[in-house]
Scaffold this motif. Sequence first.
Motif, PDB file in Angstrom:
ATOM      1  N   THR A  38      -5.601  -2.370 -12.889  1.00 34.05           N
ATOM      2  CA  THR A  38      -6.378  -1.279 -12.301  1.00 34.05           C
ATOM      3  C   THR A  38      -6.876  -1.575 -10.895  1.00 34.05           C
ATOM      4  O   THR A  38      -7.222  -0.648 -10.164  1.00 34.05           O
ATOM      5  CB  THR A  38      -7.586  -0.933 -13.190  1.00 34.05           C
ATOM      6  N   GLY A  39      -6.929  -2.838 -10.511  1.00 37.78           N
ATOM      7  CA  GLY A  39      -7.409  -3.153  -9.169  1.00 37.78           C
ATOM      8  C   GLY A  39      -7.332  -4.645  -8.889  1.00 37.78           C
ATOM      9  O   GLY A  39      -7.206  -5.453  -9.806  1.00 37.78           O
ATOM     10  N   VAL A  40      -7.419  -4.979  -7.606  1.00 35.89           N
ATOM     11  CA  VAL A  40      -7.387  -6.382  -7.172  1.00 35.89           C
ATOM     12  C   VAL A  40      -8.406  -6.551  -6.057  1.00 35.89           C
ATOM     13  O   VAL A  40      -8.464  -5.731  -5.134  1.00 35.89           O
ATOM     14  CB  VAL A  40      -5.981  -6.781  -6.665  1.00 35.89           C
ATOM     15  N   ASP A  41      -9.215  -7.606  -6.163  1.00 31.51           N
ATOM     16  CA  ASP A  41     -10.118  -7.995  -5.083  1.00 31.51           C
ATOM     17  C   ASP A  41      -9.632  -9.321  -4.524  1.00 31.51           C
ATOM     18  O   ASP A  41      -9.443 -10.277  -5.277  1.00 31.51           O
ATOM     19  CB  ASP A  41     -11.552  -8.166  -5.591  1.00 31.51           C
ATOM     20  N   VAL A  42      -9.419  -9.371  -3.216  1.00 27.29           N
ATOM     21  CA  VAL A  42      -8.972 -10.588  -2.553  1.00 27.29           C
ATOM     22  C   VAL A  42     -10.079 -11.035  -1.607  1.00 27.29           C
ATOM     23  O   VAL A  42     -10.673 -10.207  -0.898  1.00 27.29           O
ATOM     24  CB  VAL A  42      -7.661 -10.355  -1.766  1.00 27.29           C
ATOM     25  N   THR A  43     -10.380 -12.342  -1.608  1.00 29.97           N
ATOM     26  CA  THR A  43     -11.394 -12.853  -0.694  1.00 29.97           C
ATOM     27  C   THR A  43     -10.889 -12.768   0.743  1.00 29.97           C
ATOM     28  O   THR A  43      -9.685 -12.666   0.988  1.00 29.97           O
ATOM     29  CB  THR A  43     -11.751 -14.310  -1.034  1.00 29.97           C
ATOM     30  N   GLY A  44     -11.811 -12.815   1.685  1.00 32.30           N
ATOM     31  CA  GLY A  44     -11.458 -12.675   3.103  1.00 32.30           C
ATOM     32  C   GLY A  44     -10.533 -13.760   3.612  1.00 32.30           C
ATOM     33  O   GLY A  44      -9.736 -13.522   4.520  1.00 32.30           O
ATOM     34  N   ASP A  45     -10.599 -14.963   3.015  1.00 34.35           N
ATOM     35  CA  ASP A  45      -9.710 -16.041   3.451  1.00 34.35           C
ATOM     36  C   ASP A  45      -8.380 -16.048   2.696  1.00 34.35           C
ATOM     37  O   ASP A  45      -7.578 -16.954   2.881  1.00 34.35           O
ATOM     38  CB  ASP A  45     -10.400 -17.396   3.329  1.00 34.35           C
ATOM     39  N   LEU A  46      -8.166 -15.070   1.844  1.00 33.86           N
ATOM     40  CA  LEU A  46      -6.922 -14.876   1.085  1.00 33.86           C
ATOM     41  C   LEU A  46      -6.620 -16.024   0.118  1.00 33.86           C
ATOM     42  O   LEU A  46      -5.476 -16.239  -0.260  1.00 33.86           O
ATOM     43  CB  LEU A  46      -5.722 -14.667   2.017  1.00 33.86           C
ATOM     44  N   GLN A  47      -7.638 -16.769  -0.296  1.00 34.79           N
ATOM     45  CA  GLN A  47      -7.434 -17.917  -1.168  1.00 34.79           C
ATOM     46  C   GLN A  47      -7.589 -17.581  -2.650  1.00 34.79           C
ATOM     47  O   GLN A  47      -7.064 -18.296  -3.489  1.00 34.79           O
ATOM     48  CB  GLN A  47      -8.416 -19.038  -0.805  1.00 34.79           C
ATOM     49  N   PRO A  91      -2.651 -16.886  -3.410  1.00 36.54           N
ATOM     50  CA  PRO A  91      -4.035 -17.025  -3.865  1.00 36.54           C
ATOM     51  C   PRO A  91      -4.134 -17.473  -5.328  1.00 36.54           C
ATOM     52  O   PRO A  91      -3.232 -17.217  -6.123  1.00 36.54           O
ATOM     53  CB  PRO A  91      -4.635 -15.634  -3.686  1.00 36.54           C
ATOM     54  N   GLU A  92      -5.244 -18.141  -5.648  1.00 37.53           N
ATOM     55  CA  GLU A  92      -5.562 -18.467  -7.035  1.00 37.53           C
ATOM     56  C   GLU A  92      -5.886 -17.167  -7.752  1.00 37.53           C
ATOM     57  O   GLU A  92      -6.579 -16.310  -7.205  1.00 37.53           O
ATOM     58  CB  GLU A  92      -6.775 -19.402  -7.104  1.00 37.53           C
ATOM     59  N   LEU A  93      -5.410 -17.020  -8.976  1.00 34.81           N
ATOM     60  CA  LEU A  93      -5.586 -15.773  -9.711  1.00 34.81           C
ATOM     61  C   LEU A  93      -6.649 -15.910 -10.789  1.00 34.81           C
ATOM     62  O   LEU A  93      -6.701 -16.911 -11.500  1.00 34.81           O
ATOM     63  CB  LEU A  93      -4.264 -15.352 -10.355  1.00 34.81           C
ATOM     64  N   THR A  94      -7.464 -14.877 -10.919  1.00 36.72           N
ATOM     65  CA  THR A  94      -8.439 -14.762 -11.987  1.00 36.72           C
ATOM     66  C   THR A  94      -8.280 -13.371 -12.592  1.00 36.72           C
ATOM     67  O   THR A  94      -8.239 -12.382 -11.862  1.00 36.72           O
ATOM     68  CB  THR A  94      -9.877 -14.915 -11.437  1.00 36.72           C
ATOM     69  N   PHE A  95      -8.174 -13.309 -13.902  1.00 40.47           N
ATOM     70  CA  PHE A  95      -8.018 -12.023 -14.583  1.00 40.47           C
ATOM     71  C   PHE A  95      -9.334 -11.636 -15.246  1.00 40.47           C
ATOM     72  O   PHE A  95      -9.942 -12.441 -15.946  1.00 40.47           O
ATOM     73  CB  PHE A  95      -6.913 -12.099 -15.632  1.00 40.47           C
ATOM     74  N   ARG A  96      -9.758 -10.368 -15.022  1.00 43.04           N
ATOM     75  CA  ARG A  96     -10.974  -9.854 -15.636  1.00 43.04           C
ATOM     76  C   ARG A  96     -10.706  -8.451 -16.168  1.00 43.04           C
ATOM     77  O   ARG A  96     -10.008  -7.660 -15.534  1.00 43.04           O
ATOM     78  CB  ARG A  96     -12.101  -9.771 -14.617  1.00 43.04           C
ATOM     79  N   ARG A  97     -11.283  -8.176 -17.324  1.00 44.96           N
ATOM     80  CA  ARG A  97     -11.144  -6.834 -17.889  1.00 44.96           C
ATOM     81  C   ARG A  97     -11.990  -5.863 -17.075  1.00 44.96           C
ATOM     82  O   ARG A  97     -13.134  -6.155 -16.742  1.00 44.96           O
ATOM     83  CB  ARG A  97     -11.582  -6.835 -19.342  1.00 44.96           C
ATOM     84  N   ASP A  98     -11.426  -4.725 -16.755  1.00 48.97           N
ATOM     85  CA  ASP A  98     -12.091  -3.730 -15.915  1.00 48.97           C
ATOM     86  C   ASP A  98     -13.180  -3.019 -16.719  1.00 48.97           C
ATOM     87  O   ASP A  98     -12.876  -2.314 -17.677  1.00 48.97           O
ATOM     88  CB  ASP A  98     -11.064  -2.720 -15.399  1.00 48.97           C
ATOM     89  N   PRO A  99     -14.445  -3.164 -16.335  1.00 48.61           N
ATOM     90  CA  PRO A  99     -15.518  -2.532 -17.106  1.00 48.61           C
ATOM     91  C   PRO A  99     -15.623  -1.024 -16.863  1.00 48.61           C
ATOM     92  O   PRO A  99     -16.228  -0.316 -17.658  1.00 48.61           O
ATOM     93  CB  PRO A  99     -16.780  -3.251 -16.607  1.00 48.61           C
ATOM     94  N   SER A 100     -15.028  -0.523 -15.795  1.00 44.72           N
ATOM     95  CA  SER A 100     -15.162   0.897 -15.476  1.00 44.72           C
ATOM     96  C   SER A 100     -14.465   1.782 -16.499  1.00 44.72           C
ATOM     97  O   SER A 100     -14.885   2.919 -16.727  1.00 44.72           O
ATOM     98  CB  SER A 100     -14.624   1.186 -14.072  1.00 44.72           C
ATOM     99  N   VAL A 101     -13.409   1.289 -17.138  1.00 47.52           N
ATOM    100  CA  VAL A 101     -12.693   2.088 -18.142  1.00 47.52           C
ATOM    101  C   VAL A 101     -13.587   2.300 -19.367  1.00 47.52           C
ATOM    102  O   VAL A 101     -13.715   3.412 -19.880  1.00 47.52           O
ATOM    103  CB  VAL A 101     -11.366   1.412 -18.529  1.00 47.52           C
ATOM    104  N   ALA A 102     -14.234   1.235 -19.835  1.00 43.17           N
ATOM    105  CA  ALA A 102     -15.135   1.352 -20.979  1.00 43.17           C
ATOM    106  C   ALA A 102     -16.346   2.219 -20.620  1.00 43.17           C
ATOM    107  O   ALA A 102     -16.819   3.009 -21.436  1.00 43.17           O
ATOM    108  CB  ALA A 102     -15.584  -0.029 -21.436  1.00 43.17           C
ATOM    109  N   TYR A 103     -16.838   2.077 -19.400  1.00 43.37           N
ATOM    110  CA  TYR A 103     -17.973   2.879 -18.942  1.00 43.37           C
ATOM    111  C   TYR A 103     -17.606   4.369 -18.920  1.00 43.37           C
ATOM    112  O   TYR A 103     -18.369   5.212 -19.386  1.00 43.37           O
ATOM    113  CB  TYR A 103     -18.403   2.411 -17.556  1.00 43.37           C
ATOM    114  N   GLY A 104     -16.441   4.686 -18.400  1.00 40.23           N
ATOM    115  CA  GLY A 104     -15.982   6.075 -18.370  1.00 40.23           C
ATOM    116  C   GLY A 104     -15.798   6.639 -19.766  1.00 40.23           C
ATOM    117  O   GLY A 104     -16.117   7.805 -20.030  1.00 40.23           O
ATOM    118  N   SER A 105     -15.295   5.817 -20.677  1.00 41.13           N
ATOM    119  CA  SER A 105     -15.129   6.248 -22.061  1.00 41.13           C
ATOM    120  C   SER A 105     -16.479   6.542 -22.704  1.00 41.13           C
ATOM    121  O   SER A 105     -16.632   7.516 -23.437  1.00 41.13           O
ATOM    122  CB  SER A 105     -14.386   5.173 -22.842  1.00 41.13           C
ATOM    123  N   ARG A 106     -17.461   5.711 -22.428  1.00 36.42           N
ATOM    124  CA  ARG A 106     -18.806   5.916 -22.970  1.00 36.42           C
ATOM    125  C   ARG A 106     -19.423   7.199 -22.430  1.00 36.42           C
ATOM    126  O   ARG A 106     -20.038   7.965 -23.171  1.00 36.42           O
ATOM    127  CB  ARG A 106     -19.686   4.712 -22.631  1.00 36.42           C
TER     128      ARG A 106
END
Length: 119
Positions: A38-47, A91-106
Amino acid sequence: MPNKRYRVDRLAEQIQREVDDILLKRVRDPRVQDITITGVDVTGDLQQATIYYSLLSDKASDGEKAQQGLDKAKGLIRSELGSRLNIFKTPELTFRRDPSVAYGSRIDQLINQLHKQER
């Protein structure tokens, strides 16, 4: 500085497309079959890149299994990204579940409850 932010945003979009494609075509783990990026956030130094995903299932056990599958496939995904992206360091990858989908469902559930109470 606007030029640098533009590059970061463009890289985030490209990572999102490529990871979605890698999960669809290269990763064979059944735990990650129903995942949507659903989305990707990349740090300013692209690491570092934080990749947000959603699941079709609401079960907690499915969420845990999906996170384990993504953590297991992280090396494959990163190496594939390295060959597909035209940048110096992947870049090093970190996976996180998107909380906005659950919030929208609620929110949707609450609106439906209000409509039922009005009747």
